[in-house]
Scaffold this active site. Structure first.
Site, PDB file in Angstrom:
ATOM      1  N   GLY B 288      33.993  46.136 -87.309  1.00 19.99           N
ATOM      2  CA  GLY B 288      33.324  46.718 -86.138  1.00 19.99           C
ATOM      3  C   GLY B 288      32.921  45.757 -85.053  1.00 19.99           C
ATOM      4  O   GLY B 288      33.392  45.840 -83.920  1.00 19.99           O
ATOM      5  N   GLU B 289      32.015  44.841 -85.358  1.00 11.17           N
ATOM      6  CA  GLU B 289      31.460  43.989 -84.314  1.00 11.17           C
ATOM      7  C   GLU B 289      32.390  42.864 -83.853  1.00 11.17           C
ATOM      8  O   GLU B 289      32.433  42.565 -82.657  1.00 11.17           O
ATOM      9  CB  GLU B 289      30.137  43.397 -84.787  1.00 11.17           C
ATOM     10  CG  GLU B 289      29.074  44.446 -85.035  1.00 11.17           C
ATOM     11  CD  GLU B 289      27.834  43.835 -85.649  1.00 11.17           C
ATOM     12  OE1 GLU B 289      26.951  43.441 -84.899  1.00 11.17           O
ATOM     13  OE2 GLU B 289      27.786  43.736 -86.890  1.00 11.17           O
TER      14      GLU B 289
END
Lengths: 290, 339, 448, 159
Positions: B288-289
């Site tokens: 995700g990040e």
């Protein structure tokens, strides 16, 4: 949004009568893309809105004896797509096509954009270089004046509260002249111009010298402006890079850009130079080959 | 004039919380029809976590992900989960769900073994059925076993488990310790075009090579990477909250706080590199990040490559780029006049 | 270690064409194995039909709408708050101030944030009072009737200024520097002295917002048994429940937090915002109360990404090996801590970059300013330090006449490398990503 | 004073009593329960509330409900059903073009308007047509792919 009374006008007379009746608490609404946002942001609170969307006199694009008449209620999308505008005033079509995004262009009207008198409005510069006339309808009938005179200051027009912009007319003698519009924003769509510019260029038949050039700029002064010093300088000068550079410099002097969070005045002045050159070059490039 | 340049940036990024506990718990129930219900306290935020978690449960149970029902995000009904934060869902919640599914599978095997006349260690699950390894003619559907277990034996097929990534606190003086259990890695390369007259930067292309361990769902991984890059492009070039001297935010609407639109985004080419982390569910880590972490650096390095100016602050607005170009020209002129 | 998955979907190896399949992007849902499949997100079909309910799509009979009055000043004392005129507005059912809140503080690390400001406002996003009315329009109009008297205080916006001893203290009497992290490995000063080249640079990043397309939205409702249910856009329901129970002074078991699919989070919805206000208004009125942030509130009254000031000093050998790196990070923490402690921690730990560097000294500080609070946002401190360390790597490469790809390959972490905090790393695919990206891009190594 | 208006919504005439300050978006969501259309910014900057107004995409947060009297509005609920989804809806699902999904209804409406007028748009035309619809999750790549693919699907089904 706070409460207001709403009337829908079906003729120009009815619209101005309503505006006069409820003056100074009434405002006209057309596309609403600017007005409703300001109302939602609690910046203005009109007690009455007069919807002019259905006023027949303010509609349509037509070639008349005077020139190309664009009704104030014509949307940006319609201006951008109009075969007449594209043929006779391509920079005007390009300018309307650069407003906001598809959704904004489907609602927002040319007239609404102009009368908002926001310095950065995209539709003004191209019309200014074509010496467009504003047709205004009020309780005392119609009056017509150069579009430049519409713009008094930021968000301040020369219309009285009971007057409405009916149409703009691009005079016949300027139709089809080589024009170009350019907008510089911080994003490629949905953007407010840091500077926008338009040019209308005429040259000698040999295409070696400028005969007459009109330049207009947006977002760099309290109102959209013509760059008269630069125009005067260009008349009769050879078509050459150093001439364009000097014209850009002079155009920047014609402007009074401000510092804000979007850009510094200095940067805006620089952009005026670049855009001035680009719109002149763009107009030249659009000319038929010699 | 328009000048092109390329810039590279790589990064590392941890999966899970910084030192502190961040457990996930899960319950996996195998229903009498052979489907499964997963209870998780995580919240689907758009990244597709429930889809990925269903795939993990399905893989462990040997059923189709279509046959997994996900129940999530209700403190009354779902087990504790630290939440969709720290790129941890696939890794931490995924491990918890896999362990819970294993528990449920253990019951299935214990019930199925006598039914098939074999030992539990001779069984495997696949395609919704329990198979005797190497004897494909001997098999039974999971639904049949689950039904029998629940209705005849009175033993519902259900597993529950929790997982918390092991870490070691950092020494307050030296900062030595093990703050995270695992990390992912990535490289992005940007190609830009800089207009030297206006300072405007166009991002033309971004190649993004990411490690996320095993991609449980490559399509969703790509989506994460593409989306993260758009956030990175905004961070690099246009997004900025600007305040007046009295602290008023001047950019409080989407007309002046500028996130990229469709026409601002370049072509993005995604590569998911082959990797496997034995500590993650089926080798998975997370994605995700990290997707936006190297984007701005790659773009700024590309600007440097294109026009030779280093910008020390973000965002690289046209005005800042032009100013840096002017300063460089001035320096070059001074340098050439003194030599 | 042997892998326990049979892969039927081939993974892309460096140099192979992309994974984007033109006509058949997704695979048969019933396929086996499950892991590795391109399966569409399970709720997408409901999203594209317009059927998926987000919080703001929900409503209950008798539901009221809440709005919060935000501060006019970035830093000021509150002398008086009077909501009586707001209560007179037809359609307003209740109004509350800080006095109505049982425990008026919360926060994931430091409980330094009030639900509604009492004595002092520390940024313009601070709420001071809230009203519940039968419509959003009435609630908004009622806010204008609330009287607040302020005594303005000097405003500190720049983190460097905020660090000075004589700076106005935002959380007096405490210092504006509210968290520090330090990491030491080897002898950085000695290594810098011995280096062939020392490069020193300073980088800065800006404040940015998550801009989830869905703004924060919640509904609070109490049942007859005295249990509270909150439907909300918080991505961490367990923490939300703990925080709400503490603020409301009720046992955790009396609070139920439910989330639906969020319309984006990116870290911006990791803590409670308007929920305690709604819970108290719902208690007061005995009716369900909904509160939805305006787009402007998203910017000023939720968390944002920390601006960083980052000083980098690196010592390198003539061959391009980095032998020492010193980093000093100053994070602008905004008015409240939120996730600053952990964001700064992650940033500090990652700040030397994914490079095998024997001598390291990393220091991180976070300070209060009179700006919206900075908290969790996708990347959590990493995009800032990556911008700095990767720009810095290119500067070093340039100064040495090396190619940017080569200097990275030379220093990159590998399986078994030891990180700045002394951790032995596993599953390290950094070089793989460097080579894969370079090959796809067509990166030709240029020696300068 | 409230106005009684009649609007053709997703093919069906509906009436409502509205105050002048009510927007079309509020009418759709709050009176008619058509919550598929989303509120993202309420200022015409994000496109989440895009609907077709007489066939053209507009931001419904900037249209007064009274203005819709006698006009035709299409929302995402009018595009297709679970049994018969619009090709765009299928393509968005199959291509993974939706993440949080909050922009999807508006994005689909803008895409429908584009494909209705131009079944074979170029990538640039797609990008320009969708420039008024902000998405924070996807980076737009898969959305553009989905629109392209839906255009092809619609064209082949016409043949």
């Amino acid at each position: 949004m706070k409460h207001f009374e709403y009337f829908s006008a079906h003729s120009a007379e009815e619209a101005v009568a309503l505006l006069q009746k409820y003056s100074p608490d009434a405002l006209p609404i057309a596309g609403g893309t600017e007005l409703l946002v300001r109302m939602k942001q609690n910046l203005i609170h009109p007690k009455v809105l007069v919807d002019i969307t259905h006023v027949p006199e303010f509609q349509g694009i037509a070639l008349t004896e005077e020139g190309l008449r664009i009704g104030s209620l014509v949307t940006h999308a319609e201006v951008a797509a109009s075969p007449l505008v594209r043929q006779f005033a391509p920079a005007v079509a390009a300018a309307s096509g650069s407003v906001g995004a598809v959704q904004t262009r489907n609602l927002g009207t040319l007239g609404g954009n102009l009368v908002s008198c926001v310095p950065s409005i995209d539709s003004a510069p191209a019309l200014l270089v074509l010496e467009a006339q504003a047709v205004v309808f009020g309780v005392n009938g119609r009056r017509q004046f150069p579009l430049t005179e519409l713009f008094v200051g930021p968000r301040c027009s020369s219309l009285t509260p009971a007057e409405l912009l009916e149409a703009v007319i691009i005079p016949r003698h300027n139709l089809g002249k080589p024009t170009c519009f350019s907008k510089f924003g911080r994003r490629k769509a949905l953007t407010i111009a840091l500077v926008n510019a338009a040019a209308c260029v005429e040259t000698n038949p040999e295409r070696t010298h400028f005969s007459q050039v009109r330049l207009a700029l947006g977002a760099v002064a309290p109102t959209p402006i013509r760059a008269y010093t630069a125009e005067a300088y260009l008349a009769g000068r050879p078509i050459a890079q150093e001439v364009l550079l000097e014209a850009g410099r002079l155009a920047a002097e014609d402007a009074k850009p401000i510092d804000d969070f979007r850009a510094s005045a200095e940067y805006r002045r620089h952009l005026i130079g670049v855009l001035t050159r680009r719109v002149i070059e763009g107009a030249l490039a659009g000319m038929p080959k010699v | 004039m328009k000048k092109r340049g390329r810039g590279i940036a790589c990064m590392w990024y941890p999966i899970g919380f910084t030192v502190s506990a961040n457990p996930s718990a899960a319950v996996v129930k195998v229903n009498e029809d052979g489907t499964a219900t997963v209870l998780t306290g995580t919240v689907e935020i758009g990244q597709g976590s429930l889809t990925v978690l269903a795939q993990i449960a399905a893989e462990e149970l040997g059923i189709s992900p279509r046959d997994v029902i996900m129940v999530s995000a209700d403190t009354d009904g779902t087990p504790v989960d630290t939440g969709a934060i720290a790129s941890r869902t696939t890794y931490v919640t995924g491990n918890a769900i896999r362990l819970a599914a294993k528990e449920a599978k253990k019951i299935l095997f214990e019930v199925a073994a006598p039914m098939l006349g074999v030992r539990t260690d001779q069984l495997e699950t696949r395609q919704g059925r329990i198979w005797v390894i190497d004897f494909p003619q001997k098999n039974i559907s999971i639904g049949e076993v689950a039904y029998y277990s629940q209705v005849k034996l009175g033993r519902p097929v259900q597993g529950s488990a929790s997982w918390n990534p092991p870490t070691v606190p950092l020494d307050p003086q030296t900062g030595q310790g093990k703050p995270f259990n695992t990390y992912v890695y990535a490289t992005q390369i940007a190609e830009v075009e800089v207009d030297t007259e206006t300072g405007q930067v166009d991002v033309l292309r971004i190649v993004a090579a990411h490690d996320c361990g095993t991609p449980i769902n490559p399509m969703l991984v790509e989506g994460q990477i593409q989306g993260g890059i758009s956030m990175g492009v905004g961070f690099a070039l246009s997004e900025e909250m600007v305040f007046s001297s009295n602290g008023t935010l001047l950019t409080s609407s989407l007309s002046n706080y500028l996130i990229p639109t469709t026409v601002d985004m370049p072509e993005i080419e995604v590569i998911i590199v082959d990797n496997y982390d034995p500590t993650g569910p089926f080798g998975a880590k997370g994605v995700g990040e990290p997707t936006l972490v190297p984007t701005a650096a790659a773009i700024l390095n590309a600007i440097y490559d294109a026009v030779g100016v280093r910008l020390y602050s973000l965002p690289a607005t046209p005005e800042k780029v032009l100013k840096a170009l002017r300063e460089k020209e001035a320096q070059n002129n001074t340098a050439s006049s003194t030599h | 270690m042997e892998r326990d998955v049979i892969r039927k979907v081939p993974l892309v190896k460096p140099g192979e064409p992309g994974m984007i399949v033109e006509e058949a992007p997704t695979e048969e849902l019933a396929g086996y194995p499950s892991v590795g499949r391109r399966i569409p997100r399970r709720d997408t079909i409901f999203q594209v039909l317009g059927q998926l309910k987000y919080i703001n799509d929900l409503s209950f009979p008798g539901m009221l709408y809440a709005k919060v009055l935000r501060s006019r000043y970035a830093h000021a004392r509150i002398l008086r708050v009077d909501v009586s005129k707001a209560l007179e507005v037809p359609g307003v059912v209740a109004a509350i101030t800080a006095d109505d809140i049982p425990v008026n503080s919360f926060g994931p690390s430091l409980q330094d944030q009030p639900v509604l400001a009492k004595d002092k406002v520390r940024h313009m996003g601070d709420g001071i009072a809230a009203v519940a009315a039968v419509s959003e329009q009435i609630a908004e109009e009622a806010l204008e009737k609330i009287v607040v008297e302020y005594e303005p205080l000097p405003v500190v916006l720049d983190p460097l200024e905020a660090m000075r001893e004589d700076a106005p203290r935002i959380h007096e009497p405490r210092s504006n520097i509210y968290w520090e992290w330090h990491i030491r490995k080897g002898d950085v000063e000695k290594a810098l002295a011995e280096a062939h080249l020392v490069v020193q640079e300073r980088y800065r990043t800006q404040m940015v917002e998550h801009v989830s397309m869905e703004t924060h939205s919640s509904i609070a409702m109490w049942d007859a048994g005295g249990r509270l249910t909150v439907w909300c856009t918080v991505g961490r329901i367990t923490l939300a429940r703990t925080d709400l129970a503490r603020i409301l002074q009720v046992p955790v078991s009396r609070v139920r937090v439910v989330s639906t699919q969020l319309g984006g989070n990116f870290g911006g919805k990791n803590e409670i915002t308007i929920e305690p206000v709604l819970a108290i208004l719902a208690k007061k009125t005995g009716r369900p109360v909904k509160g939805t942030y305006s787009r402007k509130e998203e910017f000023i009254a939720s968390t944002t990404r920390h601006p960083f000031i980052m000083e980098y000093t690196s010592g390198v050998t003539a061959e391009g090996r980095i032998i020492a790196r010193k980093v000093r990070l100053i994070a602008d923490g905004g008015a409240y801590c939120s996730w600053s402690e952990t964001t700064l921690g992650k940033a500090t730990i990652l700040s030397a970059g994914p490079y095998d560097i024997p001598n390291i000294a990393l220091d991180g500080y976070v300070v209060y300013t009179n700006k919206p609070m900075t908290g969790a946002m996708r990347g959590f401190g990493a995009p800032q330090v990556c911008f700095a360390y990767e720009s810095h790597m290119d500067t070093i490469a340039h100064r040495l006449g090396m190619d940017p790809l080569q200097i990275r390959l030379l220093n990159a972490y590998d399986e078994g490398s030891i990180s700045a905090t002394g951790q032995i790393l596993h599953s390290v695919a950094l070089k793989k990503t460097l080579l894969a990206a370079a090959e796809r891009f067509g990166w030709e190594v240029k020696e300068r | 004073m409230a106005f009684t208006i009649k609007v053709k919504v997703n093919g069906e005439w509906k009436t409502a009593d509205v105050e002048p300050e009510m927007t079309l978006l509020e009418l759709l969501r709050e009176q008619w329960g058509l919550t598929g259309t989303k509120l993202g910014c309420d200022e015409g900057d994000c496109g989440a509330c895009t609907v077709l107004f007489d066939g053209k995409p507009v931001n419904s947060c900037l249209v007064l409900a009274v203005r819709a009297d006698g006009h035709e509005v299409v929302t995402v609920e009018g595009l297709g059903t679970a049994e018969r989804p619009h090709p765009l809806q299928s393509a968005f699902e199959q291509h993974g073009a939706v993440q949080c999904g909050f922009c999807a209804p508006g994005m689909l409406i803008s895409a429908k308007a584009l494909l209705d007028a131009n079944p074979e748009p170029t990538e640039q035309e797609i990008r320009e047509a969708l420039a008024g619809n902000l998405c924070r999750c996807t980076g737009y790549t898969k959305i553009v792919e989905a629109v392209k693919s839906a255009g092809r699907a619609m064209k082949s089904s016409v043949k």
